[in-house]
Design a protein around this motif. Sequence first.
Motif: not given
Ligand code: MOS
Length: 703
Positions: A205, A236-237, A343-347, A462, A500-502, A670
């Motif tokens: 990511q 998904f993180g 981190f997992m989708r909307a941690p 992703m 590619a996160g958050g 997320e």
């Molecule tokens: Mo997301 S949990 O920032 O891939």
Amino acid sequence: MNKVIGTGVNRKDGRAKVTGTAIYAAEHQIPGLVHGYLITASIANGEIKSIDISAAEKAPGVIDVFTHKNPPKIFKPANDFMTSKIYEARLPLSDNKVHYGGQIIGLVVADTFEQARDAAHLVKVEYTTQKPLVEAQKANYKEAPPLFGEELKFEKGNTAGLNNATAKIEATYKTATELHAPMEPHAIIAHWQDSNSLTIYEPSQWVMGTQRTYAELFGLPSERVRIVTPFLGGAFGSKAFPWPHGVLAAAAARQIKRPLRVVLSRRQMTANAGHRSQTEQIVRLGAAADGKLTVIDHEVKSSTSPVDVFPEPCTNITPVMYAAPNLRLNQELAIMNVGTPTFMRAPGENPGMWALESAMDELAWQLKLDPVELRLKNEAKEHQRKGLPFSAKHFADCLRVGAEQFGWKDRPKQVRSLTRDGKLVGWGMAAATFPGMRGKATVKARLLPDGTAHILTAGNDMGTGAYTVVAATAAEVLGLPVEQVKVELGDSLLPDGGLAGGSQMTASLVPAVMSACKEVLKTAKAETAQEALNNLRQSGRAAFEATASSAPGDEAKKWAFQSWGAHFCEVSIDEEIGRLKVTRWVSVMDIGKVINAKTAASQVRGGVIMGIGQALMEECHFDPNIGYPVVYDLATYHYPAHADIPRIQVAFVGEPDIKFNPGGARGVGEIGITGVSAAIANAVYHATGKRIRELPITPDKLL
Ligand code: MOS
């Protein structure tokens, strides 16, 4: 100019994915490729007393066997989430300690995958064992450290006033340990061109962060490491930073001087590729008779592994959702003998909203107020921890439009008052939220004489729709049909596209794509691509090209950026067998400017589906005696199939958030999952009169 942004553009990568021409990490064909199989600990706490690899070494096809007795050489990276990070701070094979069940304790390399796997099972390990701690209720909790430098605890006013509140809720909400379970397992091919030059094929990511991390692990300058990750089969993180198997594979490949592939089995993914920690949350709400909140108190417990620190940051959502003069947040963390959570989708936002939105529903019933009304009444006007106003907030519209589309006003006011086909029916709602994040991104745009534009960046997709969002943005600025825009992502040879996160890829890339495309037109001394193409053909040049960057300025000092939403759902419950079906769903989101209606709605649907899984099915238990996860594949870790999911109606409201970035877009990856499990539990209460405060809502809890 043709309008592309905001319309429903088909996925750019759709055809490649459904026809199988999209190449995922483990599928790259490298001549001379050899195969690794991990040896993993069969205990969850203790030490390796002896490890006998003699039979494995003699097995057919075996090239090498690595254990803590002969670990390949690696250096510790800076290990900072902002620069370079391995998910688990302890380097693989660094000593004989075992911290959790399934921990990597060795690697067998052989000519074929089957030979490596066979030999791995010939390794004999003796342990000294201590009883593992895998039960959250027995863990020892201490104050959680800040995450990304942000404190997770906070206090304003005095929450002791709860005792005098007219209406009062005090309840404990629990979530289960959850696994990311992406379709594509974690996998890597590490290919050293020589001892100073490495190519990594691994789903990532964060291309440049991963590049820096591998470079630091081997004491190399970043440009000696190339990361290739054009497609990810879900993440998904769990694929933002290297895990120990990747570190070990790259190190072993260097030593044996052969390209090496390691793919985690589903079993190995339960321990070695992250998870979402279980949580236990106490929410206390106090309100006046009119429903105005006076107190919000949110306490969270989660756990981490013995070898890294990750608190599930549930209290991040509390100061943004509802205003209360007295607000207290507290987070605690315990160490357990489990793999490292991440981190997992909307941690944080996801389990946090489960607790808060369940408690708000309980309060609404106590006050005999419509839960929509209660939320409208208490909407926060500012971020109560940052003390900043929101840049563009249309939460109230999400609630109103959602209620309207769902038909909420017809909701019977009593529990157990709706039935259909002999089953109880219930309606529930909950809010959704996720912060607007954005990073620096650089994009190269190129206009070619054949009439195509190429957009290149090391940002990636992703599965979220980044290929399509980038193409749509370029098509709009250049005035080209979207079919004539080609997008290349996910290679560290391209300009840094960020993380590619958050939920930030769109907000990071869109402004950079806009700038790069405008720059191309400027270079071409043209207003449109058509004009630019004429100039290009006349000039005889190979291309007009421009590179541009876009980055956040100091707007975050003035505004808090946050996305908003509301979910409305219907469940039907057969109490005799405890069967629950989600039968109807409406989600309304305010994510600023919607760049591509199709992929944005698809992201919300994916989030809702994942939330239904969390609400009804997903749980990873650990055997209290041996400490091993008792789920080990996609048959034992239940998540939703098509038959579990109703039609999910998605709508967007709001306005472009141009205080946030010139494209006006916040992310949408997320937010869809947040609030889903609460909406379902709230519907369950309406259907049955039973308040369920522990996820997942399995049939035994409904009987
Ligand atoms: Mo997301 S949990 O920032 O891939």
